[in-house]
Design a protein around this motif. Structure first.
Motif, PDB file in Angstrom:
ATOM      1  N   GLU A   1      -8.156   5.593 -20.713  1.00 40.83           N
ATOM      2  CA  GLU A   1      -7.977   4.133 -20.934  1.00 40.83           C
ATOM      3  C   GLU A   1      -8.392   3.421 -19.496  1.00 40.83           C
ATOM      4  O   GLU A   1      -8.944   2.309 -19.836  1.00 40.83           O
ATOM      5  N   VAL A   2      -8.340   3.896 -18.394  1.00 41.29           N
ATOM      6  CA  VAL A   2      -8.728   3.184 -17.291  1.00 41.29           C
ATOM      7  C   VAL A   2     -10.116   3.154 -17.131  1.00 41.29           C
ATOM      8  O   VAL A   2     -10.830   2.244 -16.746  1.00 41.29           O
ATOM      9  N   LYS A   3     -10.685   4.477 -17.384  1.00 40.23           N
ATOM     10  CA  LYS A   3     -12.245   4.308 -17.276  1.00 40.23           C
ATOM     11  C   LYS A   3     -12.666   3.286 -18.315  1.00 40.23           C
ATOM     12  O   LYS A   3     -13.675   2.554 -17.871  1.00 40.23           O
ATOM     13  N   THR A   4     -12.321   3.147 -19.372  1.00 34.20           N
ATOM     14  CA  THR A   4     -12.833   1.994 -20.316  1.00 34.20           C
ATOM     15  C   THR A   4     -12.386   0.631 -19.689  1.00 34.20           C
ATOM     16  O   THR A   4     -13.329  -0.214 -19.672  1.00 34.20           O
ATOM     17  N   SER A   5     -11.283   0.473 -19.350  1.00 35.63           N
ATOM     18  CA  SER A   5     -11.175  -0.834 -18.709  1.00 35.63           C
ATOM     19  C   SER A   5     -11.801  -1.197 -17.563  1.00 35.63           C
ATOM     20  O   SER A   5     -12.367  -2.230 -17.545  1.00 35.63           O
TER      21      SER A   5
ATOM     22  N   GLU B   1     -12.234  -4.930 -16.436  1.00 36.16           N
ATOM     23  CA  GLU B   1     -10.778  -5.322 -16.477  1.00 36.16           C
ATOM     24  C   GLU B   1      -9.616  -4.717 -15.305  1.00 36.16           C
ATOM     25  O   GLU B   1     -10.070  -3.431 -14.941  1.00 36.16           O
ATOM     26  N   ALA B   2      -9.052  -5.294 -14.839  1.00 35.56           N
ATOM     27  CA  ALA B   2      -8.072  -4.986 -13.766  1.00 35.56           C
ATOM     28  C   ALA B   2      -7.049  -3.873 -14.349  1.00 35.56           C
ATOM     29  O   ALA B   2      -6.704  -3.898 -15.605  1.00 35.56           O
ATOM     30  N   THR B   3      -6.679  -3.059 -13.439  1.00 30.20           N
ATOM     31  CA  THR B   3      -5.601  -1.940 -13.918  1.00 30.20           C
ATOM     32  C   THR B   3      -4.186  -2.156 -13.436  1.00 30.20           C
ATOM     33  O   THR B   3      -3.289  -1.352 -13.279  1.00 30.20           O
ATOM     34  N   VAL B   4      -4.291  -3.183 -12.696  1.00 31.07           N
ATOM     35  CA  VAL B   4      -2.750  -3.807 -11.951  1.00 31.07           C
ATOM     36  C   VAL B   4      -2.338  -4.727 -12.640  1.00 31.07           C
ATOM     37  O   VAL B   4      -3.083  -6.078 -12.995  1.00 31.07           O
TER      38      VAL B   4
ATOM     39  N   ASP C   1       0.820  -1.263   0.046  1.00 27.74           N
ATOM     40  CA  ASP C   1      -0.027   0.140  -0.029  1.00 27.74           C
ATOM     41  C   ASP C   1       0.852   1.187   0.132  1.00 27.74           C
ATOM     42  O   ASP C   1       0.310   2.315   0.405  1.00 27.74           O
ATOM     43  N   THR C   2       1.938   1.171  -0.417  1.00 27.38           N
ATOM     44  CA  THR C   2       2.866   2.234  -0.467  1.00 27.38           C
ATOM     45  C   THR C   2       2.618   3.154  -1.736  1.00 27.38           C
ATOM     46  O   THR C   2       2.441   4.252  -1.594  1.00 27.38           O
ATOM     47  N   LEU C   3       2.741   2.710  -2.840  1.00 27.87           N
ATOM     48  CA  LEU C   3       2.692   3.108  -4.113  1.00 27.87           C
ATOM     49  C   LEU C   3       1.213   2.564  -4.787  1.00 27.87           C
ATOM     50  O   LEU C   3       0.976   1.115  -4.788  1.00 27.87           O
ATOM     51  N   PHE C   4       0.344   3.063  -5.317  1.00 29.60           N
ATOM     52  CA  PHE C   4      -0.647   2.531  -5.964  1.00 29.60           C
ATOM     53  C   PHE C   4      -0.697   3.110  -7.407  1.00 29.60           C
ATOM     54  O   PHE C   4      -0.138   3.968  -7.784  1.00 29.60           O
ATOM     55  N   ALA C   5      -1.396   2.527  -8.149  1.00 25.20           N
ATOM     56  CA  ALA C   5      -1.679   2.924  -9.760  1.00 25.20           C
ATOM     57  C   ALA C   5      -2.266   4.273  -9.583  1.00 25.20           C
ATOM     58  O   ALA C   5      -3.472   4.376  -9.066  1.00 25.20           O
ATOM     59  N   GLY C   6      -1.576   5.425  -9.844  1.00 28.57           N
ATOM     60  CA  GLY C   6      -2.122   6.783  -9.890  1.00 28.57           C
ATOM     61  C   GLY C   6      -2.296   7.309  -8.547  1.00 28.57           C
ATOM     62  O   GLY C   6      -2.739   8.572  -8.243  1.00 28.57           O
ATOM     63  N   GLY C   7      -1.854   6.627  -7.423  1.00 24.96           N
ATOM     64  CA  GLY C   7      -1.885   7.041  -6.100  1.00 24.96           C
ATOM     65  C   GLY C   7      -0.862   6.681  -5.209  1.00 24.96           C
ATOM     66  O   GLY C   7       0.252   6.186  -5.593  1.00 24.96           O
TER      67      GLY C   7
ATOM     68  N   TYR D   1      -7.739   0.415  -6.876  1.00 26.78           N
ATOM     69  CA  TYR D   1      -8.020   2.122  -6.660  1.00 26.78           C
ATOM     70  C   TYR D   1      -7.852   3.068  -7.769  1.00 26.78           C
ATOM     71  O   TYR D   1      -8.087   4.306  -7.645  1.00 26.78           O
ATOM     72  N   THR D   2      -7.277   2.523  -8.784  1.00 27.81           N
ATOM     73  CA  THR D   2      -7.089   3.135  -9.986  1.00 27.81           C
ATOM     74  C   THR D   2      -7.866   4.513 -10.411  1.00 27.81           C
ATOM     75  O   THR D   2      -7.534   5.672 -10.662  1.00 27.81           O
ATOM     76  N   LEU D   3      -9.096   4.164 -10.723  1.00 27.58           N
ATOM     77  CA  LEU D   3      -9.761   5.325 -11.456  1.00 27.58           C
ATOM     78  C   LEU D   3     -10.347   6.171 -10.427  1.00 27.58           C
ATOM     79  O   LEU D   3     -10.196   7.323 -10.831  1.00 27.58           O
ATOM     80  N   LYS D   4     -10.563   5.955  -9.246  1.00 23.06           N
ATOM     81  CA  LYS D   4     -10.621   6.988  -8.217  1.00 23.06           C
ATOM     82  C   LYS D   4      -9.327   7.755  -8.060  1.00 23.06           C
ATOM     83  O   LYS D   4      -9.500   8.994  -7.783  1.00 23.06           O
ATOM     84  N   ASN D   5      -7.996   7.243  -8.115  1.00 23.76           N
ATOM     85  CA  ASN D   5      -6.694   7.894  -7.997  1.00 23.76           C
ATOM     86  C   ASN D   5      -6.794   9.158  -9.208  1.00 23.76           C
ATOM     87  O   ASN D   5      -6.326  10.036  -8.935  1.00 23.76           O
ATOM     88  N   LEU D   6      -7.099   8.323 -10.192  1.00 20.26           N
ATOM     89  CA  LEU D   6      -6.977   9.476 -11.574  1.00 20.26           C
ATOM     90  C   LEU D   6      -7.907  10.528 -11.568  1.00 20.26           C
ATOM     91  O   LEU D   6      -7.631  11.617 -11.893  1.00 20.26           O
TER      92      LEU D   6
END
Length: 257
Positions: free
Chosen positions: A201-205, A210-213, A137-143, A177-182
């Motif tokens: 791209e993430v919104k579509t995924s 689909e997973a973003t990780v 939980d240190t680095l997230f996709a987009g957060g 958490y990617t979509l909310k982070n972005l």
């Protein structure tokens, strides 16, 4: 080494590392045991290692049951998590190495989310391949993670370590958490065209389930505000030219988003 992503709880990811030649596997942050046991049965693999990044229950919740099923499994975690991780046998510090199959991971001490958090980085066998970063939980996709036990100064130092890894490193973070982070990132870095493109791209995924990780570290460096504290747009958004203050104010804004 094959990395298999499993879904758990509401938005957690568990990662199974599989070595089919030896019929062995390891698991990173088993939030719960059942999906891991099902995958191990499917793989016909023996679990030899549990790599925990930190002590939170949604990262160690499966430890006990996995230990019961595989009595010889070795449980790894950060040295400063002693007494907080179920079954921990190995207490790791910055610069230590851990081995799985024919791969060796570097241990990176990354306090901030918790005071004892560590990450595991498997460098590529050759420069043209991807490395594998298991960062909890240190680095997230987009957060990045909330600061439950650490300070902005600690987290900037920790994220700087991760940011220094090669751009083609795959980032295996533990939550979707990617979509909310972005969505938040766009509120502070709206003119970033790379970020705009990534959000679309993430919104579509996500709309397609689909997973973003994993993400790629190079993409994080271009679009993740929590790795971009020196950027003028983000310093303007936080009304400071100090890197730690920029990060800290961004984190505070995200906490309320």
């Amino acid at each position: 080494m094959q990395v298999i992503r499993l879904e758990a709880l509401s938005d957690n990811y568990i990662f199974v590392l599989n070595e089919p030649k030896q019929n062995i596997a390891a698991v990173v942050d088993p939030a719960e045991a059942e999906p891991v046991l099902q995958k191990l049965q499917e793989l016909k693999a023996e679990l030899v290692a549990i790599f925990n990044t930190h002590h939170h229950q949604d990262h160690i919740g499966g430890n006990r049951q996995l230990m019961q099923q595989f009595p010889n499994v070795i449980v790894y975690g950060g040295a400063e998590d002693k007494g907080r991780i179920v079954g921990q046998q190995v207490f790791l510090q910055q610069g230590d190495r851990v081995e799985f199959a024919d791969r060796t991971a570097e241990v990176i001490f990354v306090p901030g989310h918790t005071r004892a958090h560590i990450a595991y980085y498997f460098p590529p066998d050759n420069p043209s391949e991807t490395g594998e970063l298991f960062c909890g939980d240190t680095l997230f996709a987009g957060g990045c993670g909330r600061l439950f036990e650490g300070t902005p100064t600690q987290m900037v130092h920790s994220l700087s370590k991760l940011r220094s890894l090669p751009d083609h490193t795959r980032v295996w973070c533990a939550h979707e958490y990617t979509l909310k982070n972005l969505q938040f990132a766009l509120t502070v870095d709206a003119e970033n065209t790379d970020l705009q493109r990534r959000y679309d791209e993430v919104k579509t995924s996500r709309s397609q389930g689909e997973a973003t990780v994993p993400s790629l570290l190079g993409v994080e460096k271009q679009t993740n505000p929590f790795l971009r504290w020196e950027q003028p747009a983000l310093q303007l958004a936080t009304n400071t030219h100090d890197s730690v203050q920029t990060f800290g104010r961004l984190r505070g804004m995200k906490d309320k988003f």
